[in-house]
Each structure stands twice: as structure tokens, then as C-alpha cells.
Scaffold this motif. Sequence first.
Motif, mmCIF file in Angstrom:
data_model
loop_
_atom_site.group_PDB
_atom_site.id
_atom_site.type_symbol
_atom_site.label_atom_id
_atom_site.label_comp_id
_atom_site.label_asym_id
_atom_site.label_seq_id
_atom_site.Cartn_x
_atom_site.Cartn_y
_atom_site.Cartn_z
ATOM 1 N N TYR A 48 0.852 -1.194 0.000
ATOM 2 C CA TYR A 48 0.000 0.000 0.000
ATOM 3 C C TYR A 48 0.884 1.238 0.000
ATOM 4 O O TYR A 48 1.833 1.336 0.781
ATOM 5 N N VAL A 49 0.571 2.207 -0.874
ATOM 6 C CA VAL A 49 1.388 3.403 -1.029
ATOM 7 C C VAL A 49 0.760 4.578 -0.302
ATOM 8 O O VAL A 49 -0.435 4.854 -0.448
ATOM 9 N N MET A 50 1.562 5.298 0.499
ATOM 10 C CA MET A 50 1.157 6.561 1.089
ATOM 11 C C MET A 50 2.110 7.645 0.612
ATOM 12 O O MET A 50 3.328 7.483 0.705
ATOM 13 N N LEU A 51 1.566 8.719 0.073
ATOM 14 C CA LEU A 51 2.361 9.842 -0.409
ATOM 15 C C LEU A 51 2.338 10.945 0.639
ATOM 16 O O LEU A 51 1.269 11.413 1.031
ATOM 17 N N GLN A 52 3.505 11.380 1.063
ATOM 18 C CA GLN A 52 3.576 12.394 2.109
ATOM 19 C C GLN A 52 2.875 13.691 1.703
ATOM 20 O O GLN A 52 2.212 14.339 2.508
ATOM 21 N N SER A 53 2.995 14.050 0.445
ATOM 22 C CA SER A 53 2.443 15.330 -0.014
ATOM 23 C C SER A 53 0.917 15.320 -0.123
ATOM 24 O O SER A 53 0.294 16.381 -0.220
ATOM 25 N N THR A 54 0.295 14.141 -0.131
ATOM 26 C CA THR A 54 -1.168 14.071 -0.269
ATOM 27 C C THR A 54 -1.835 13.395 0.930
ATOM 28 O O THR A 54 -2.963 12.907 0.823
ATOM 29 N N LEU A 55 -1.163 13.394 2.069
ATOM 30 C CA LEU A 55 -1.737 12.775 3.266
ATOM 31 C C LEU A 55 -3.068 13.402 3.656
ATOM 32 O O LEU A 55 -3.947 12.738 4.218
ATOM 33 N N SER A 56 -3.225 14.677 3.370
ATOM 34 C CA SER A 56 -4.438 15.384 3.781
ATOM 35 C C SER A 56 -5.690 14.825 3.112
ATOM 36 O O SER A 56 -6.795 14.963 3.649
ATOM 37 N N ILE A 57 -5.543 14.193 1.955
ATOM 38 C CA ILE A 57 -6.721 13.678 1.255
ATOM 39 C C ILE A 57 -7.414 12.630 2.104
ATOM 40 O O ILE A 57 -8.594 12.749 2.458
ATOM 41 N N GLN A 58 -6.707 11.573 2.456
ATOM 42 C CA GLN A 58 -7.304 10.524 3.275
ATOM 43 C C GLN A 58 -7.572 11.008 4.696
ATOM 44 O O GLN A 58 -8.647 10.772 5.260
ATOM 45 N N SER A 59 -6.601 11.711 5.290
ATOM 46 C CA SER A 59 -6.698 12.108 6.692
ATOM 47 C C SER A 59 -7.893 13.014 6.943
ATOM 48 O O SER A 59 -8.700 12.773 7.851
ATOM 49 N N GLU A 60 -8.014 14.064 6.166
ATOM 50 C CA GLU A 60 -9.089 15.023 6.375
ATOM 51 C C GLU A 60 -10.443 14.455 5.962
ATOM 52 O O GLU A 60 -11.453 14.658 6.654
ATOM 53 N N LEU A 61 -10.470 13.745 4.847
ATOM 54 C CA LEU A 61 -11.747 13.235 4.350
ATOM 55 C C LEU A 61 -12.380 12.271 5.343
ATOM 56 O O LEU A 61 -13.546 12.429 5.721
ATOM 57 N N LEU A 62 -11.632 11.247 5.771
ATOM 58 C CA LEU A 62 -12.209 10.237 6.648
ATOM 59 C C LEU A 62 -12.568 10.817 8.014
ATOM 60 O O LEU A 62 -13.638 10.526 8.566
ATOM 61 N N ALA A 63 -11.678 11.625 8.562
ATOM 62 C CA ALA A 63 -11.926 12.193 9.885
ATOM 63 C C ALA A 63 -13.157 13.083 9.891
ATOM 64 O O ALA A 63 -14.039 12.952 10.754
ATOM 65 N N HIS A 64 -13.244 13.975 8.932
ATOM 66 C CA HIS A 64 -14.295 14.986 8.996
ATOM 67 C C HIS A 64 -15.624 14.525 8.406
ATOM 68 O O HIS A 64 -16.686 15.010 8.822
ATOM 69 N N ILE A 65 -15.610 13.590 7.475
ATOM 70 C CA ILE A 65 -16.879 12.999 7.050
ATOM 71 C C ILE A 65 -17.532 12.318 8.246
ATOM 72 O O ILE A 65 -18.737 12.439 8.479
ATOM 73 N N ALA A 66 -16.729 11.603 9.031
ATOM 74 C CA ALA A 66 -17.275 10.930 10.212
ATOM 75 C C ALA A 66 -17.725 11.928 11.268
ATOM 76 O O ALA A 66 -18.869 11.902 11.732
ATOM 77 N N ALA A 67 -16.836 12.832 11.664
ATOM 78 C CA ALA A 67 -17.116 13.734 12.784
ATOM 79 C C ALA A 67 -18.134 14.816 12.447
ATOM 80 O O ALA A 67 -18.775 15.363 13.351
ATOM 81 N N CYS A 68 -18.294 15.124 11.163
ATOM 82 C CA CYS A 68 -19.277 16.147 10.769
ATOM 83 C C CYS A 68 -20.624 15.531 10.398
ATOM 84 O O CYS A 68 -21.563 16.264 10.065
ATOM 85 N N SER A 69 -20.736 14.207 10.465
ATOM 86 C CA SER A 69 -22.008 13.539 10.210
ATOM 87 C C SER A 69 -22.682 13.116 11.509
ATOM 88 O O SER A 69 -23.889 12.863 11.527
#
Length: 265
Positions: A48-69
Motif C-alpha cells: 500500500y502506497v502513502m504519499l507524504q504530499s497528499t496525506l491530507s486527502i485521506q486524513s481530512e476526508l475520513l476524519a471529517h466525514i465521520a465527525a461532521c455527520s
Amino acid sequence: MWLTKSYEEKIQQEYKIKNKITEVTGEKHTLELFDSEFFGNIAFIDGYVMLQSTLSIQSELLAHIAACSHKNPKRALIVGGFNIEIAHELTKHEGLSVDFLQQDLDVLETLISFFPHYQSIFKNNRFSHISQDKEMFIKKSVEDSSLYDIVISLNSDVASYKEVLSDDGILISHMPHLMLEFDKAEEFLRGFGDFRILMPFIAPLSLSLKDCYMFASKKYHPTADIMLQRADMLDDLEYYCANLHLSSFVIPKSIKNKLYGIVKN
């Protein structure tokens, strides 16, 4: 040099790298860390590949979709991966404590410079790292009635975590790709038919074919119940916003038709 990653022997992606920084074999996982001029560091964990420059995509999306729902989330659990930035994003929500379940300390500690908020999240009094065995952790949580309002799984081995979800809890999990592995995706979603809300979603503009997820809830709907004021008040974001939250759940009509009766929205 190029780092090559294939997806289910159907598609191959390549990332240009300068050199390998290190390689670590942990208790259950293997990490290769590369340096890239364009993406920063690239972490290659069990394929599985994680790109340092695009960490915000997964991190922000999953966290805030959950916490804002969820109307009032108090406890969150992150399992099945190493992206500790999700915990950092979740702690932006007042009163929300986060448990991060990961046994493989050798791999996790090697990523200390990969994750921008690694050190600060460990100092946060609303964060706890749990290195307990998965089965023991679930058993103890159920016995103690120590349940979670949010569970986020970074792999698809998530069915057993339904036991630690509160009555109005939200479960988010990685799932097979809707277009490349439709049969597997359909089978995966069928395994969560006991939830009132069950919806697949994607990460718009993601460079990773792995950014396909499931939202399952016993009460809350990710678009009808989005807490718009909360979503709009979040600070220091690179990716997430309320409109992106809503658009993540838009899927092609042909796939929507095939999943009729399985998806619950």
C-alpha cells in the motif's frame, strides 16, 4: 528510478523516486520508505502506497466525514493502518477523544518524520495509542461496554469492529474499488446489511486507487445529517470542505443501479 505498484493485476502505477531511505520489517508489516522530489517521502507498506504530499486527502476526508455527520461524537477508534494524521484531524473536534490501535511499533516509529503531526498527537491528552491484540481489544471493549461513536478502518477487515460501535455509531472502512473490483465491492457491502445507512464513497482528486470507502451508520446519514456549521468552521485544512464532503458520495449511475437494494441511502 521508479516505484511500481499494481492494483489487483489490472492497473499499474509508477512513482518517480530518488532513493530508498530505509526498510523495516516489523511484527506483522513491512515498510519501505523512499524519497521523491515531487511527492516528498513515499511509504510503501505491505504493497500500500502513502504519499507524504497528499496525506491530507485521506486524513481530512475520513476524519471529517465521520465527525461532521455525527451530532455529538465523544469517542473515535482508528484501526487497520498507520495514518496517524487521521487522529490529528479528529482532535480538531472539541470533546472528541481518539484511540489508535496499532501493534507494530517498529513500523509506526519509523514513520515519525513521515507524518507532520506525529509528535504533537502523542502529546495530546485526547489521544491514546493502543498496542493490544485486536481480538483481545474487541473482547475487552465489549465486556467493559467501552463503545465508540466513530470507528475508522484503513483496511477492509472491519466486520468484527461492529461490536464496539455505539447505538448511533458511524463505521467507515476501506472497501474494494467500485469500478475495478465491482463483484468484491458488492459482496463487501452485503456484509453490512444490518446498518440503516450504507453508502460507498470516494476521495475526489485522489491519486490512489485505494481511496474507495464505505460509510455505515445505525442512525446518521452523511449528506442529510452533515453538520454544516461544524464543517465550515474547521481550520488549517488543505482538502476537506462541506461541498467535497457531499460530492464524495456521488457515484456513477450504472454502479448505483447495480447496487440498488444493497446501498441504503
